[in-house]
Design a protein around this motif. Sequence first.
Motif, PDB file in Angstrom:
ATOM      1  N   SER A  81       0.843  -1.193   0.000  1.00 44.64           N
ATOM      2  CA  SER A  81       0.000   0.000   0.000  1.00 44.64           C
ATOM      3  C   SER A  81       0.880   1.245   0.000  1.00 44.64           C
ATOM      4  O   SER A  81       2.091   1.173   0.236  1.00 44.64           O
ATOM      5  CB  SER A  81      -0.895   0.014   1.240  1.00 44.64           C
ATOM      6  N   VAL A  82       0.262   2.396  -0.246  1.00 44.46           N
ATOM      7  CA  VAL A  82       1.011   3.652  -0.206  1.00 44.46           C
ATOM      8  C   VAL A  82       1.599   3.858   1.194  1.00 44.46           C
ATOM      9  O   VAL A  82       2.750   4.264   1.353  1.00 44.46           O
ATOM     10  CB  VAL A  82       0.095   4.839  -0.588  1.00 44.46           C
ATOM     11  N   ARG A  83       0.800   3.570   2.214  1.00 43.33           N
ATOM     12  CA  ARG A  83       1.274   3.734   3.591  1.00 43.33           C
ATOM     13  C   ARG A  83       2.493   2.838   3.867  1.00 43.33           C
ATOM     14  O   ARG A  83       3.483   3.283   4.450  1.00 43.33           O
ATOM     15  CB  ARG A  83       0.146   3.388   4.562  1.00 43.33           C
ATOM     16  N   ASP A  84       2.409   1.582   3.433  1.00 44.31           N
ATOM     17  CA  ASP A  84       3.530   0.668   3.641  1.00 44.31           C
ATOM     18  C   ASP A  84       4.765   1.122   2.867  1.00 44.31           C
ATOM     19  O   ASP A  84       5.894   1.003   3.348  1.00 44.31           O
ATOM     20  CB  ASP A  84       3.149  -0.749   3.224  1.00 44.31           C
ATOM     21  N   ALA A  85       4.542   1.630   1.665  1.00 44.41           N
ATOM     22  CA  ALA A  85       5.673   2.100   0.865  1.00 44.41           C
ATOM     23  C   ALA A  85       6.404   3.231   1.568  1.00 44.41           C
ATOM     24  O   ALA A  85       7.640   3.276   1.596  1.00 44.41           O
ATOM     25  CB  ALA A  85       5.182   2.554  -0.510  1.00 44.41           C
ATOM     26  N   TRP A  86       5.631   4.165   2.165  1.00 48.10           N
ATOM     27  CA  TRP A  86       6.258   5.266   2.897  1.00 48.10           C
ATOM     28  C   TRP A  86       6.986   4.762   4.132  1.00 48.10           C
ATOM     29  O   TRP A  86       8.089   5.218   4.454  1.00 48.10           O
ATOM     30  CB  TRP A  86       5.213   6.304   3.284  1.00 48.10           C
ATOM     31  N   ARG A  87       6.374   3.832   4.850  1.00 44.35           N
ATOM     32  CA  ARG A  87       7.009   3.283   6.047  1.00 44.35           C
ATOM     33  C   ARG A  87       8.317   2.571   5.686  1.00 44.35           C
ATOM     34  O   ARG A  87       9.333   2.727   6.378  1.00 44.35           O
ATOM     35  CB  ARG A  87       6.051   2.305   6.745  1.00 44.35           C
ATOM     36  N   LEU A  88       8.286   1.798   4.636  1.00 45.43           N
ATOM     37  CA  LEU A  88       9.493   1.077   4.224  1.00 45.43           C
ATOM     38  C   LEU A  88      10.567   2.034   3.734  1.00 45.43           C
ATOM     39  O   LEU A  88      11.761   1.841   4.024  1.00 45.43           O
ATOM     40  CB  LEU A  88       9.146   0.064   3.127  1.00 45.43           C
ATOM     41  N   ALA A  89      10.171   3.049   2.997  1.00 46.88           N
ATOM     42  CA  ALA A  89      11.149   4.024   2.513  1.00 46.88           C
ATOM     43  C   ALA A  89      11.819   4.736   3.685  1.00 46.88           C
ATOM     44  O   ALA A  89      13.044   4.936   3.693  1.00 46.88           O
ATOM     45  CB  ALA A  89      10.465   5.033   1.591  1.00 46.88           C
ATOM     46  N   ALA A  90      11.018   5.107   4.692  1.00 46.03           N
ATOM     47  CA  ALA A  90      11.585   5.772   5.866  1.00 46.03           C
ATOM     48  C   ALA A  90      12.504   4.834   6.637  1.00 46.03           C
ATOM     49  O   ALA A  90      13.569   5.245   7.126  1.00 46.03           O
ATOM     50  CB  ALA A  90      10.449   6.269   6.764  1.00 46.03           C
TER      51      ALA A  90
END
Length: 410
Positions: A116-125
């Motif tokens: 998901s978009v949320r997971d993508a941001w969490r993983l990127a961070a």
Amino acid sequence: MDDDAGVLVVGAGLAGLRAAQVLGDAGVDVTLIEASDEVGGRVRSRDVDGYVLDQGFQLINPTYPELIATGVLDGLGLRPFAPVVRFVDDRGHYDLLDPRWAPWRAPAMLRHPDLSVRDAWRLAALMAAIWRSPVARLTSGRDTSTREALIGAGVSARAVDGVLAPFLRGTLLDDELATSWHYSELVLKSFTRGRPGTHPSGVGALPAAMGRRLRRTTLRLGETVLDVGATGVETDHGRLQGRAVIVATDHSSAHRLVGVEETGWRAQTTWWFSLPELTHSDQLRIDRRRRFLSSALDVSSVARERAPRGHSLVAASANGEWDASCDADVVTDVARLYDVASSEVSLVARDVVARALPTLATPLDLKRSQSVDGVIVAGDYLQTPSIQGALVSGRRAAALVLARLERGRP
């Protein structure tokens, strides 16, 4: 040998080679004793009908600090793979990649059904934090399992199970992600720093290159060590005396020789397949359909020398020990991953490596004692189950010996 003959190193794997290198560069005579007929330990390669196969699925990360310190990378000629993981199912494929390599392709990663978009941001961070953090910070504080840490970082269970676990299980040889999170952070950090690769002659080119750089070292191949002490060893060829002894074997052999705790092994099976020559296949591939294989990789995509002309060499791996009863299903999996007919996939060899990696306990301890009753020990089981871990342990063992010799006592 007399007492001034030098230091005895048992085992010519990466840890033993690094110990011998550090000692030789310091002006110490070394006798390196190896039971097999070549150096490298578990890092070795062989030729089968023109295909260059490694002992199981192995890559070399040129950004490992201790590997850089050996000096062997200059001129070694590693070939890097694309920083892309391709997930394949019946609907097509989904590429996850390092956005620094191809930023214009980054938005397409959100096509992955489990990201998901949320997971993508969490993983990127999370990856950015790992990339910025020094090793000392990554290995400090409370340690836990990799799965628990990822969930605790806010990554959804769906993303962990569908994206991260399929990627990490082949590196850690751990389907449950029970491995130390501190170690997984080090693994992920290495991926943010560089692109793993292979050599036209296989991974065995690495220990061979290390062997050629040794100074003041006598190599004794085909000699099995039966017993060791602080200043001598008994082999099947006789007794050898030295100023100090380093046992740089795996932990099972070190347990037999000096009583080191044996922590267990993780196993891996690798199938080597010949396919018609592939193009644009230099990315790691993961099967989302059956999910039996941990990964597949066309090693000849960057090293054409590893397969005969007109053919590609694909390594497909699964955690655990598997026999010929699995071969037909794995052929079907590989055919699907590379969009060819099953009839075009031919088995070259199946390698069952029962002792692929030592089991890594949690919490991670990088400061374990490397001395047992006066004998110095070295091996990746004392650091991390990796090329980096083996080399660091070998260097640490050599430093202990040099300090002991400087004090003028055995």
